[in-house]
Design a protein around this motif. Structure first.
Motif, mmCIF file in Angstrom:
data_model
loop_
_atom_site.group_PDB
_atom_site.id
_atom_site.type_symbol
_atom_site.label_atom_id
_atom_site.label_comp_id
_atom_site.label_asym_id
_atom_site.label_seq_id
_atom_site.Cartn_x
_atom_site.Cartn_y
_atom_site.Cartn_z
ATOM 1 N N ALA A 31 -62.384 -16.291 42.188
ATOM 2 C CA ALA A 31 -61.616 -15.232 42.843
ATOM 3 C C ALA A 31 -61.338 -14.064 41.901
ATOM 4 O O ALA A 31 -61.508 -12.900 42.276
ATOM 5 C CB ALA A 31 -60.312 -15.809 43.396
ATOM 6 N N ALA A 32 -60.897 -14.347 40.702
ATOM 7 C CA ALA A 32 -60.563 -13.268 39.763
ATOM 8 C C ALA A 32 -61.809 -12.477 39.373
ATOM 9 O O ALA A 32 -61.783 -11.238 39.328
ATOM 10 C CB ALA A 32 -59.887 -13.838 38.525
ATOM 11 N N GLY A 33 -62.889 -13.170 39.113
ATOM 12 C CA GLY A 33 -64.141 -12.496 38.761
ATOM 13 C C GLY A 33 -64.655 -11.634 39.893
ATOM 14 O O GLY A 33 -65.175 -10.538 39.673
ATOM 15 N N GLY A 35 -62.863 -10.074 42.007
ATOM 16 C CA GLY A 35 -62.057 -8.857 41.986
ATOM 17 C C GLY A 35 -62.611 -7.830 41.012
ATOM 18 O O GLY A 35 -62.681 -6.639 41.328
ATOM 19 N N VAL A 36 -63.020 -8.274 39.843
ATOM 20 C CA VAL A 36 -63.612 -7.373 38.851
ATOM 21 C C VAL A 36 -64.907 -6.774 39.407
ATOM 22 O O VAL A 36 -65.132 -5.565 39.338
ATOM 23 C CB VAL A 36 -63.893 -8.103 37.518
ATOM 24 C CG1 VAL A 36 -64.698 -7.229 36.571
ATOM 25 C CG2 VAL A 36 -62.591 -8.543 36.868
ATOM 26 N N LEU A 37 -65.748 -7.624 39.977
ATOM 27 C CA LEU A 37 -67.022 -7.150 40.508
ATOM 28 C C LEU A 37 -66.815 -6.151 41.643
ATOM 29 O O LEU A 37 -67.502 -5.118 41.707
ATOM 30 C CB LEU A 37 -67.875 -8.326 40.983
ATOM 31 C CG LEU A 37 -68.271 -9.356 39.919
ATOM 32 C CD1 LEU A 37 -69.134 -10.447 40.529
ATOM 33 C CD2 LEU A 37 -68.965 -8.712 38.737
ATOM 34 N N PHE A 38 -65.870 -6.429 42.541
ATOM 35 C CA PHE A 38 -65.581 -5.503 43.639
ATOM 36 C C PHE A 38 -65.111 -4.157 43.093
ATOM 37 O O PHE A 38 -65.504 -3.102 43.590
ATOM 38 C CB PHE A 38 -64.518 -6.069 44.587
ATOM 39 C CG PHE A 38 -64.999 -7.184 45.479
ATOM 40 C CD1 PHE A 38 -66.310 -7.260 45.917
ATOM 41 C CD2 PHE A 38 -64.121 -8.165 45.893
ATOM 42 C CE1 PHE A 38 -66.747 -8.280 46.750
ATOM 43 C CE2 PHE A 38 -64.537 -9.191 46.725
ATOM 44 C CZ PHE A 38 -65.858 -9.247 47.159
ATOM 45 N N GLY A 64 -60.509 -12.680 28.542
ATOM 46 C CA GLY A 64 -61.221 -13.929 28.800
ATOM 47 C C GLY A 64 -62.118 -13.834 30.019
ATOM 48 O O GLY A 64 -63.253 -14.324 30.016
ATOM 49 N N LEU A 65 -61.618 -13.200 31.064
ATOM 50 C CA LEU A 65 -62.393 -13.056 32.290
ATOM 51 C C LEU A 65 -63.646 -12.229 32.051
ATOM 52 O O LEU A 65 -64.753 -12.598 32.466
ATOM 53 C CB LEU A 65 -61.526 -12.423 33.379
ATOM 54 C CG LEU A 65 -62.188 -12.155 34.723
ATOM 55 C CD1 LEU A 65 -62.763 -13.429 35.330
ATOM 56 C CD2 LEU A 65 -61.165 -11.530 35.661
ATOM 57 N N VAL A 66 -63.492 -11.109 31.362
ATOM 58 C CA VAL A 66 -64.637 -10.240 31.081
ATOM 59 C C VAL A 66 -65.647 -10.967 30.195
ATOM 60 O O VAL A 66 -66.862 -10.866 30.409
ATOM 61 C CB VAL A 66 -64.176 -8.907 30.446
ATOM 62 C CG1 VAL A 66 -65.340 -8.145 29.852
ATOM 63 C CG2 VAL A 66 -63.452 -8.073 31.481
ATOM 64 N N SER A 67 -65.162 -11.728 29.241
ATOM 65 C CA SER A 67 -66.081 -12.493 28.378
ATOM 66 C C SER A 67 -66.909 -13.463 29.199
ATOM 67 O O SER A 67 -68.129 -13.595 28.989
ATOM 68 C CB SER A 67 -65.307 -13.254 27.301
ATOM 69 O OG SER A 67 -64.751 -12.354 26.384
ATOM 70 N N ARG A 68 -66.275 -14.152 30.159
ATOM 71 C CA ARG A 68 -67.022 -15.092 31.011
ATOM 72 C C ARG A 68 -68.034 -14.360 31.888
ATOM 73 O O ARG A 68 -69.170 -14.818 32.060
ATOM 74 C CB ARG A 68 -66.059 -15.916 31.862
ATOM 75 C CG ARG A 68 -65.269 -16.946 31.057
ATOM 76 C CD ARG A 68 -64.496 -17.910 31.940
ATOM 77 N NE ARG A 68 -63.525 -17.282 32.823
ATOM 78 C CZ ARG A 68 -62.302 -16.903 32.475
ATOM 79 N NH1 ARG A 68 -61.881 -17.093 31.225
ATOM 80 N NH2 ARG A 68 -61.476 -16.351 33.354
#
Length: 137
Positions: A31-33, A35-38, A64-68
């Motif tokens: 879900a969080a990822g 959001g970044v992509l959208f 951390g999210l961006v690294s993943r």
């Protein structure tokens, strides 16, 4: 009747995240990822801080999210041309493909969540959620 709105809202948010995460197709986006992509799909290259602000995420959480997402091949990071300390994110071709998949998942989720409610009822829910966000931000 006393409504437990805070508890119900938090429980619903966790259920929504689990639902999305279970349908991420093993991509690890979640879900969080998504959001970044959208955000990147709608705004092009964006500063990490701007993406985090739009999502209401902390700098450490974004890191951390961006690294993943970068490790998974969905985004690239590059220094901002105007400020060498700032970092910009961009979607990769795989990231653009993942946006399409995530949109399908969210469309399915929206249909699931709205089933059985009238447009007027959903307008009230949307107004309440928007007001809650506005008042507490």
């Amino acid at each position: 009747m006393t409504h437990r709105l805070v508890f119900d809202l938090m429980t619903a948010e966790r259920a929504v995240r689990r639902w999305i995460d279970a349908r991420s197709g093993g991509s690890g986006i979640g879900a969080a990822g998504a959001g970044v992509l959208f955000h990147l799909a709608a705004h092009g290259d964006a500063l990490i801080g701007d993406v985090g602000a739009a999502l209401g995420a902390s700098p450490s959480g974004m890191s951390g999210l961006v690294s993943r997402l970068e490790k998974g091949g969905f985004v690239t990071k590059a220094p901002d041309s105007g400020d060498g300390r700032a970092v910009r994110l961009a979607l990769t071709p795989l990231g653009r493909q993942a946006v399409g998949t995530a949109r399908e998942v969210v469309t399915e989720l929206n249909a699931e969540l709205t089933d059985g409610f009238t447009a007027a009822e959903l307008d009230v829910v949307a107004r309440w959620l928007g007001r809650t966000t506005q008042r507490l931000s």
